[in-house]
Design an enzyme around this catalytic site. Structure first.
Site, PDB file in Angstrom:
ATOM      1  CG  HIS A 211      37.012  27.390  44.856  1.00  0.00           C
ATOM      2  ND1 HIS A 211      37.107  28.304  45.856  1.00  0.00           N
ATOM      3  CD2 HIS A 211      38.207  27.451  44.189  1.00  0.00           C
ATOM      4  CE1 HIS A 211      38.325  28.863  45.833  1.00  0.00           C
ATOM      5  NE2 HIS A 211      38.989  28.369  44.826  1.00  0.00           N
TER       6      HIS A 211
ATOM      7  CD  GLU B 167      41.340  36.539  39.323  1.00  0.00           C
ATOM      8  OE1 GLU B 167      41.630  37.518  40.054  1.00  0.00           O
ATOM      9  OE2 GLU B 167      41.751  35.389  39.557  1.00  0.00           O
TER      10      GLU B 167
HETATM   11  C1  LIG Z   1      40.637  35.700  42.952  1.00  0.00           C
HETATM   12  C2  LIG Z   1      41.302  34.398  42.799  1.00  0.00           C
HETATM   13  N1  LIG Z   1      42.010  34.132  41.692  1.00  0.00           N
HETATM   14  C3  LIG Z   1      42.622  32.950  41.526  1.00  0.00           C
HETATM   15  C4  LIG Z   1      42.530  31.982  42.480  1.00  0.00           C
HETATM   16  C5  LIG Z   1      43.191  30.629  42.272  1.00  0.00           C
HETATM   17  N2  LIG Z   1      44.332  30.474  43.139  1.00  0.00           N
HETATM   18  C6  LIG Z   1      44.253  29.812  44.293  1.00  0.00           C
HETATM   19  S1  LIG Z   1      45.690  29.822  45.128  1.00  0.00           S
HETATM   20  C7  LIG Z   1      46.432  30.751  43.946  1.00  0.00           C
HETATM   21  C8  LIG Z   1      47.864  31.127  44.100  1.00  0.00           C
HETATM   22  C9  LIG Z   1      48.087  32.083  45.187  1.00  0.00           C
HETATM   23  O1  LIG Z   1      49.437  32.311  45.323  1.00  0.00           O
HETATM   24  P1  LIG Z   1      50.062  32.948  46.614  1.00  0.00           P
HETATM   25  O2  LIG Z   1      49.318  34.183  46.966  1.00  0.00           O
HETATM   26  O3  LIG Z   1      51.506  33.070  46.397  1.00  0.00           O
HETATM   27  O4  LIG Z   1      49.758  31.921  47.792  1.00  0.00           O
HETATM   28  P2  LIG Z   1      50.294  30.445  48.021  1.00  0.00           P
HETATM   29  O5  LIG Z   1      49.306  29.517  47.398  1.00  0.00           O
HETATM   30  O6  LIG Z   1      51.648  30.349  47.432  1.00  0.00           O
HETATM   31  O7  LIG Z   1      50.292  30.270  49.499  1.00  0.00           O
HETATM   32  C10 LIG Z   1      45.564  31.019  42.916  1.00  0.00           C
HETATM   33  C11 LIG Z   1      45.903  31.786  41.721  1.00  0.00           C
HETATM   34  C12 LIG Z   1      41.768  32.270  43.614  1.00  0.00           C
HETATM   35  N3  LIG Z   1      41.585  31.369  44.580  1.00  0.00           N
HETATM   36  N4  LIG Z   1      41.176  33.475  43.752  1.00  0.00           N
END
Ligand SMILES: Cc1ncc(C[n+]2csc(CCOP(=O)(O)OP(=O)(O)O)c2C)c(N)n1
Ligand SMILES: Cc1ncc(C[n+]2csc(CCOP(=O)(O)OP(=O)(O)O)c2C)c(N)n1
Ligand SMILES: [Mg+2]
Ligand SMILES: [Mg+2]
Lengths: 332, 326, 326, 332
Positions: B131, B62
């Protein structure tokens, strides 16, 4: 109680890939799979609020890594952390209860699906802000160094998380201070709906370890024994005061990112390919090779299934929190 | 566009599309806003329509998203960015509060920074403490940011188009609980920033409420009508700059004020409103102005607890009764 | 320790030392707090005295600093961390507002998080817009954080020791303009969190002012005394939890209130105080409660402009005159 | 006017290391040195408020890199940015004026020493929050890609900055989107009072480029011609659409971190060693080898000295801003 549970999980650490040990690992993976399948169902039935992120297909990472821990070690994970918290020894009913927002849920209903925490078993929290728990893990590990105990701290996070600032700051500090931290990146190929290659200019995430002067290792995250071997090495290194390791575990999220995601962005055939390498199927096959009696496996499966369903029924029967409970525990 | 019925979510996509259509400098980026159409599906179809050069998916970073928008805006582009859940403003707070908000001032006007930051605000959906926050309250003490809080599809559309056209940085807060709300949308009046709307006229008390709370305040007003209490409901729509004048004229008539907000009291917009009016219009009050809001705690997950945490129409009615009985 | 004269800066170092002396769990880390003794020299001598295992220099990575403190505190340690200029809270806002503040609540009390975060607050030193803010106002809408704002060496000492002993997370804001101030320091009363102090008694008007503004309010009170106006000056000392009771008793007597603060009005602690008292003590006011504060702009660098931006004793006196003439 | 000034700076890009070019580079470096020395003096005299961060010893980096830029390119830098802003072509009087908070200062006195900005010459800002301008630079560069011009964006920052989250996020996005950005890390061995090795677990910061799949190059930051060569390659790459480069320029801050710092933490001999490699001394020596007439160098030095002093006197004579100016330019 809690201590006994982790003890049970811990027993699997013995290096001998004996029948017993394999069956214990299988039991834990089946439990996680069973819980996740039920949560998915609950969501469809409207019993779960908000959102929920499941880990079917990734069980071998959490179970393998946590199998190398002992009492006094700590673990942090993400919103996709039901598996990791169960792998540490949390009770399935309290997990279900929390996800349903019940008073007897792990966090009394205050946390929910994304924040399962069970400090009694060393599960220090599940975090919903991507990357936020990596610095916290550094602190958990630092405390072991400060206190002179030999505890280690494991942190699970996803591939997408390696792009956020907190990842960088945490690994840097962890390495500088040689904290006994183990960073486990579950590379499941996607961050939400985005394939890794669309968000990340390199392919091998373990390579990022070099920026911090720490070892970066890649492991087949669907092979629980490979995970154990890799984690053991990292844990030994950490306990010996040699500092942190970044482990990249290659695995796959067999379901959508969260409840509302049908995962249409997958290329055709990808899911099928990975289903053929389902960690539970792989482990069962391995156990069969090791001449485990197929009847024992079948029996175990049925036992775990029953236990999960009973845990779910118990949790469903629990009451909601008292309304006044919402004022408690802002401060100590 | 004549008047159309759209959902709040569709109104957002439409507003972005309409601005992209007429202004090449407008582009959109953020996590999963492109190929996936946004986690809230508020940008569905935009990448197909405008192509991946103008609608881009980003890594989870972000600070990079906001910073990149700032830099692009310095060169004359009009970036619209999404921070997804508003709570994630925490990880890019410096970029928003120290860079975006102050850049023009610190350079004494050498730059303009026309960035629109979309964030999904609010509680009620069972998303838990990290959230569900209403983050306008994090930024009220940061001069330089315009902050918009639409509560209807029509306002969502007009305010977003106005935000994109504005040469100043704008935080545009979408309420997650309203994405499915349907209502009329038109482009007849896009000059909406800084203008509150009187959404129900009344003579006994003024209820100022935004986003989800606007709808609860309207429900409360209906309940009160049955008791012969006539409540005026005002939706500020814009938190900064705040349209004090509309509220002031209303209490000139009703002499009573309650702010209904979805957050704890400290440092809130409701507290700011009450302090302002206590300072310049004290004589107008028949009874103490009240704040009806979320509890002074983080937001709990459990359905029962979260429902209790959020002001309900009944709690609003109660507060009105207390005020009028003063 | 009996009563000693120390500077505000020395009082801070002394408070940390005294807690480190009696509690092995207390440790200190941050950027240049160790070998260099802190950029404000408020931690001078501590690394020499307690060693580099307990007083650690960190990389420039505030998210890591705060997160590491949180994690360490979970294991029973009592980290005191420094974020240097308070404005840098922007780069670790998520760790402070979403993690530190909510951790205990989200786990329903499974953890305690005894972290003390030191930040150097405030304007007046010519540090410009990104190094001069009063950031208590960024965190007022974040339940879970205790926020302390000492204005004298004595309060700096007592509040910091209390903060370190507190099992809850504390933001401890040091005012850069006060580091050289000298005053008595004692450990006789460390139970100071949540207790305002009446620093000058008066009967005509209540001035509530913190940190640098406390001293300006006192100057204003002296000027007013020459006009036969008797001003009571209250220093809240703790922003969260706020000691409304002390202010309320004061205005029961004076019936007039002015908050003097070093920030713009929106979402400020002064606005929160006025809204609270307007809500529960409206009948006490003879005149509208006023907010005297910084302009509604970022903080300018130039000496002339910054001096104009900050409330001066004269501006306070003016506001008092207006209030009493109401 | 502004455009002419950058043109003047730009003329030095010609690859031939001619006399003229060398003298132009020298003039710019002397100007920066002169300005910084005067600012230091002003600080002692109480003419500068707050704090100020000087770059004596690092001039070759800013001058060398900016010499490779052309109109339409952009530059961002830090609180230690007087040199970079002058290298882009900002007028010394307006720089002095801003540092003294005068109405005719670059930012009308609103910004100050840490925020020198002169958009007219492509100097888009100096930033006082470590790392904050790296993502902003990505956006400046992205705009060139979006608009289809061949502009590049340069970002100067310090060694200590490579440990903060924004560094990581910015380089990652810059590389993923192949933006024409050039990240110039001025490794002056210290972040504030902390030697690099006490805050950073690796030594070669350019190695961090590998995490982002971009080239990382090391250059002698006190050799202005070496800096130019390295920067030219990065600029060419960027203009060609091949994406960003991380340059680590090895240099040394001959003064304390900021006004109040006597820099006692330096090991004995270190300063002397680096003074012997002073970039201005090195350049003069080189020019002498290239048979430049020593008299011309002496003359140039005197010219620059006079110009700096005149600029300072001019700036001193300017009035403070009107008090009402503080309300202007919050919004457009
Ligand atoms: C700072 C932040 N940005 C965006 C999100 C929204 N978000 C939740 S899960 C996710 C994807 C994360 O991907 P990854 O690290 O590969 O983990 P996975 O869900 O595949 O286990 C995002 C962008 C968040 N929770 N926190
Ligand atoms: C986010 C943030 N943290 C801390 C600081 C305080 N600070 C100012 S300069 C500096 C050192 C930066 O070191 P480096 O990046 O090496 O740049 P240099 O000063 O050596 O040019 C620090 C820590 C800051 N300005 N911003
Ligand atoms: Mg993933
Ligand atoms: Mg440096």
């Amino acid at each position: 109680m809690a201590a006994e549970r982790t003890a049970a999980t811990r027993r699997v650490v013995e290096k001998t890939k004996s029948d017993e040990r394999g069956l214990e690992l299988l039991a834990k993976m089946l439990e996680i799979r069973g819980v996740e399948d039920e949560v998915q169902r609950m969501f469809t039935q409207g019993l779960v609020r908000g959102t929920t992120h499941l880990c079917q297909g990734q069980e071998a990472v959490a179970v393998g890594v946590c199998a190398t821990l002992k009492q006094g070690d700590s673990m942090t994970c993400t919103y996709r952390g039901h598996g990791a918290v169960l792998a540490m020894g949390a009770q399935a009913d309290a997990v279900f209860g929390e996800i349903m927002g019940k008073a007897k849920g792990l966090c009394g209903g205050k946390g929910g699906s994304m924040h399962l925490t069970d400090v009694a078993v060393g599960a220090y929290g599940a975090f919903a802000i991507v990357g936020a728990h990596l610095p916290i893990t550094v602190g958990l590990a630092f405390a072991s160094r400060y206190l002179g105990d030999d505890g280690v701290s494991v942190c699970f996070f996803g591939d997408g998380t390696t792009n956020i600032g907190a990842f960088h700051e945490a690994l840097n500090l962890a390495s500088l201070w040689k904290t006994p931290a183990i960073f486990v990146c579950e590379n499941n190929l996607y961050g939400e709906y985005s394939p890794l290659r669309t968000t990340t200019p390199i392919e091998r995430l373990a390579d990022r370890a070099a920026s911090y002067g720490m070892p970066g290792v890649v492991v087949d995250g669907n092979d629980v024994f490979a995970v154990i071997d890799t984690a053991e090495e990292a844990v030994a290194r950490a306990r010996a005061g040699e500092g942190p390791t970044l482990i990249e575990a290659l695995t796959y999220r067999q379901v959508g990112h969260s409840r509302s995601d049908p995962a249409k962005y997958r290329p055709p055939g990808e899911l099928e390919e990975w289903l053929a390498r389902d960690p539970i199927v792989l482990l069962e096959r391995k156990l069969a090779e090791d001449v485990t009696d197929p009847a024992r496996i079948a029996e175990l499966k049925e036992q775990v299934r029953q236990a999960v369903l009973e845990a779910l029924e118990r949790a469903k029967s629990w009451p909601d929190p008292e309304l006044d409970a919402r004022f408690a525990n802002v401060l100590a | 566009m004549s008047v159309t019925e759209l959902t709040y979510r569709q109104a957002i996509a439409r507003a972005i599309a309409d601005e992209m259509e007429i202004d090449d400098r407008v582009l959109l980026f953020g996590e999963d806003v492109g190929a996936a159409g946004g986690v809230f599906k508020a940008t569905e179809g935009l990448q197909e329509r405008f192509g991946p050069a103008r609608v881009l998916d980003t890594p989870i970073s972000e600070q990079a998203i906001v910073g990149c928008a700032i830099g692009a805006s310095l060169r004359g582009l009009r970036p619209v960015i999404e921070i997804m859940f508003a709570d994630f403003a925490g990880v890019c707070f410096d970029q928003l509060a120290n860079e975006l908000a102050k850049y023009r001032y610190m350079t004494n006007g050498q730059v303009t920074v026309p960035v629109t930051v979309r964030l999904a605000n609010g509680a009620g959906g069972g998303f838990g403490a990290q959230h569900s926050q209403s983050v306008e309250n994090w930024f009220l003490n940061v001069p330089g940011l315009t902050i918009l809080t639409p509560a209807t599809p029509g306002d969502a559309y007009a305010l977003l188009r106005a935000a994109i056209r504005d040469v100043n940085p704008v935080l545009y807060l979408e309420h997650k609980g309203l994405y499915n709300l349907t209502g009329p949308v038109s482009d007849a009046d896009l000059d909406v920033i800084g203008r509150a709307s009187v959404v129900r006229e009344g003579s006994d008390i003024t209820l100022v409420a935004s986003q989800l709370m606007r709808h609860r305040a309207l429900e409360a007003a209906e309940l009160l009508a049955a008791e012969n209490v006539s409540a005026e409901v005002i939706d500020p729509r814009t938190m900064v700059p705040f349209d004090y004048e509309t509220v002031r004229s209303s209490i000139t008539k009703t002499n009573n004020l309650i702010c209904v907000q979805e957050c704890s009291p400290g440092g809130s917009w409701g507290a700011t409103l009450i302090a302002t009016l206590a300072g310049d219009s004290l004589e107008l009050f028949d009874a103490p102005p009240l704040l009806v809001g979320g509890d002074n705690t983080p937001i709990p997950y459990s359905g029962a607890l979260e429902a209790a945490w959020l002001p309900s129409p009944e709690r609003i009615v109660d507060a009105v009764r207390r005020t009028l009985a003063y």
